[in-house]
Design an enzyme around this catalytic site. Structure first.
Site, mmCIF file in Angstrom:
data_model
loop_
_atom_site.group_PDB
_atom_site.id
_atom_site.type_symbol
_atom_site.label_atom_id
_atom_site.label_comp_id
_atom_site.label_asym_id
_atom_site.label_seq_id
_atom_site.Cartn_x
_atom_site.Cartn_y
_atom_site.Cartn_z
ATOM 1 N N LYS A 1 -22.682 -11.919 -23.851
ATOM 2 C CA LYS A 1 -23.014 -11.624 -22.452
ATOM 3 C C LYS A 1 -22.540 -10.243 -22.029
ATOM 4 O O LYS A 1 -23.187 -9.579 -21.236
ATOM 5 C CB LYS A 1 -22.432 -12.694 -21.523
ATOM 6 N N LYS B 1 -33.027 -17.584 -26.178
ATOM 7 C CA LYS B 1 -33.179 -18.868 -25.495
ATOM 8 C C LYS B 1 -33.828 -18.687 -24.113
ATOM 9 O O LYS B 1 -33.698 -17.621 -23.503
ATOM 10 C CB LYS B 1 -31.846 -19.603 -25.403
ATOM 11 N N LYS C 1 -32.690 -19.105 -17.083
ATOM 12 C CA LYS C 1 -33.147 -18.997 -15.696
ATOM 13 C C LYS C 1 -32.926 -17.607 -15.121
ATOM 14 O O LYS C 1 -33.576 -17.224 -14.159
ATOM 15 C CB LYS C 1 -32.516 -20.079 -14.811
HETATM 16 N N1 AQP Z 1 -32.936 -22.741 -23.348
HETATM 17 C C1 AQP Z 1 -32.164 -23.803 -23.302
HETATM 18 N N2 AQP Z 1 -32.400 -24.854 -24.138
HETATM 19 C C2 AQP Z 1 -31.610 -25.954 -24.086
HETATM 20 N N3 AQP Z 1 -30.578 -26.098 -23.242
HETATM 21 C C3 AQP Z 1 -30.301 -25.094 -22.397
HETATM 22 N N4 AQP Z 1 -29.366 -24.932 -21.446
HETATM 23 C C4 AQP Z 1 -29.535 -23.727 -20.870
HETATM 24 N N5 AQP Z 1 -30.574 -23.088 -21.414
HETATM 25 C C5 AQP Z 1 -31.080 -23.902 -22.375
HETATM 26 C C6 AQP Z 1 -28.344 -25.930 -21.095
HETATM 27 O O1 AQP Z 1 -28.357 -26.096 -19.685
HETATM 28 C C7 AQP Z 1 -27.044 -26.417 -19.244
HETATM 29 C C8 AQP Z 1 -26.686 -25.613 -18.048
HETATM 30 O O2 AQP Z 1 -26.632 -24.267 -18.408
HETATM 31 P P1 AQP Z 1 -25.912 -23.213 -17.472
HETATM 32 O O3 AQP Z 1 -26.679 -23.062 -16.231
HETATM 33 O O4 AQP Z 1 -24.502 -23.612 -17.262
HETATM 34 O O5 AQP Z 1 -25.852 -21.876 -18.263
HETATM 35 P P2 AQP Z 1 -26.682 -21.290 -19.420
HETATM 36 O O6 AQP Z 1 -26.536 -22.096 -20.669
HETATM 37 O O7 AQP Z 1 -26.283 -19.844 -19.521
HETATM 38 O O8 AQP Z 1 -28.176 -21.469 -18.885
HETATM 39 P P3 AQP Z 1 -29.196 -20.349 -18.481
HETATM 40 O O9 AQP Z 1 -30.392 -21.043 -17.915
HETATM 41 O O10 AQP Z 1 -29.416 -19.412 -19.614
HETATM 42 O O11 AQP Z 1 -28.428 -19.652 -17.293
HETATM 43 P P4 AQP Z 1 -28.144 -18.118 -17.078
HETATM 44 O O12 AQP Z 1 -29.485 -17.464 -17.171
HETATM 45 O O13 AQP Z 1 -27.546 -18.020 -15.715
HETATM 46 O O14 AQP Z 1 -27.178 -17.665 -18.136
HETATM 47 C C9 AQP Z 1 -26.094 -26.203 -20.427
HETATM 48 O O15 AQP Z 1 -25.738 -27.465 -20.956
HETATM 49 C C10 AQP Z 1 -26.928 -25.427 -21.413
HETATM 50 O O16 AQP Z 1 -26.558 -25.696 -22.760
#
Ligand code: AQP
Length: 334
Positions: A112, A195, A198
């Site tokens: 990150k 991956k 959001k």
């Molecule tokens: N692409 C993905 N496939 C499967 N699982 C996913 N998760 C996130 N993206 C995927 C799972 O969603 C849960 C919540 O995630 P988070 O919001 O705490 O943070 P993250 O993993 O960093 O998700 P994002 O969507 O990518 O958020 P941003 O963009 O803000 O960094 C977790 O259990 C994660 O594994």
């Protein structure tokens, strides 16, 4: 009965990745014997700058999505992290227990922060300590996570072990990760090696749970693929990450294996496959989108649900964190 803790960052609208990788499993878990605590981790969200008005909006949106997906706030505890001060208090203690060397090994921070390590917030660096506090504040022992979070859970166990050792206690239990299936990892629609996220700048890279039918169909139609027909065997997709991703999504939505999907489409191009994938996604996600929009018409109602959840969360976390503070040597709070 064990306690399950999991969190999601209100950093945008939940994606199909969040749904297949986390939210859908949470809904299934709340029907089991364990108590479920689900947290909108707004304190984690601000480790990367969030526009204040947008953060408020995103937190309500995430609550609406979770409710629309089937999280039942009577059965599970649903709340926003900043509403329960026990998280911040325990995180500070853990900042003083965790070692810098441990945090330096966290690969997610390296990913990150990228090349600009000196410019990111200190919050991003100590993010895993706050995550450890989120879990240990509830004496939760089961944590559903993607495999990218396993390292953070190991750290949470290391922190608990050192705390117990330093303060001659057995206060914090070990955490057991509930690792999600490989098929649940959803990749970007524009790049099969990244991956689905959001906060990705490109809206075309993801399906948002609030996208309407036309948007879902258009995004799937435009999703990156290649010119080869679909093969018979899954291992033949090893070098074709975008195709592998779409097959995985279709399998996860239908509750079948990727190999079963390939048997149906072997030899065909992406046109007919994408059409059926879009149809399945729309059938699955359109009701969630509609319910989400419905919840969002009543922001006060959403706030009340979260506040009621926060009171239940605080009733569990407050005595646990107060005891941790006593063990550390703090005088009693007024
Ligand atoms: N692409 C993905 N496939 C499967 N699982 C996913 N998760 C996130 N993206 C995927 C799972 O969603 C849960 C919540 O995630 P988070 O919001 O705490 O943070 P993250 O993993 O960093 O998700 P994002 O969507 O990518 O958020 P941003 O963009 O803000 O960094 C977790 O259990 C994660 O594994």
């Amino acid at each position: 009965m064990a306690r399950i803790f999991s969190g999601i960052q209100p950093t945008g609208i939940a994606t199909l990745g969040n749904y297949l990788g986390a939210i859908r499993n949470w809904v299934a878990l709340q029907d089991g014997a364990d108590e479920c605590v689900f947290c909108l981790v707004d304190m984690h969200a601000i480790t990367v700058f969030q526009e204040p008005a947008a953060l408020r909006e995103q937190t309500r949106q995430m609550a609406a999505v979770l409710l629309a997906c089937g999280i039942n706030p009577e059965r599970s505890i649903l709340f926003h992290q900043s509403a329960v001060s026990a998280h911040a208090r325990l995180a500070w203690i853990f900042n003083c227990v965790a070692r810098i060397g441990w945090l330096n090994r966290m690969t997610q921070f390296k990913d990150k922060a990228g090349k600009d390590r000196e410019a990111v917030s200190t919050g991003l660096y100590v993010y895993p300590n706050l995550m450890a506090a989120d879990i240990h504040a509830y004496h939760a022992t089961k944590v559903p996570v993607g495999d990218d979070q396993l390292q953070h859970l190991e750290l949470a166990n290391d922190i608990a072990e050192k705390f117990n050792h330093d303060f001659s206690s057995t206060f914090f239990p070990r955490i057991e990760p509930l690792v999600l299936k490989e098929s649940a990892r959803v990749m970007s629609l524009r790049d099969g090696m990244k991956k689905m996220s959001k906060s990705d700048p490109s809206d075309q890279s993801r399906i948002n749970l609030t996208d309407d039918s036309d948007m879902i169909a258009a995004k799937i139609r435009r999703a990156k693929t290649d010119s080869e027909p679909l093969p018979e065997q899954l291992d033949q997709l090893a070098e074709r990450p975008e195709a592998r991703n779409l097959i995985g999504i279709y399998a996860a939505i239908l509750g079948q294996t990727p190999q079963e999907i390939l048997h149906r489409f072997a030899g065909s191009g992406f046109g007919p496959f994408k059409e059926q994938l879009a149809e399945a996604l729309i059938a699955h996600l359109a009701p969630i989108g509609a319910r989400t929009r419905d919840y969002l018409t009543d922001p006060t109602g959403l706030d009340q649900i979260l506040q009621a959840g926060a009171r239940r969360a605080a009733a569990i976390a407050e005595p646990i964190v107060t005891e941790a503070e006593r063990l550390v040597g703090f005088l009693a709070r007024a």
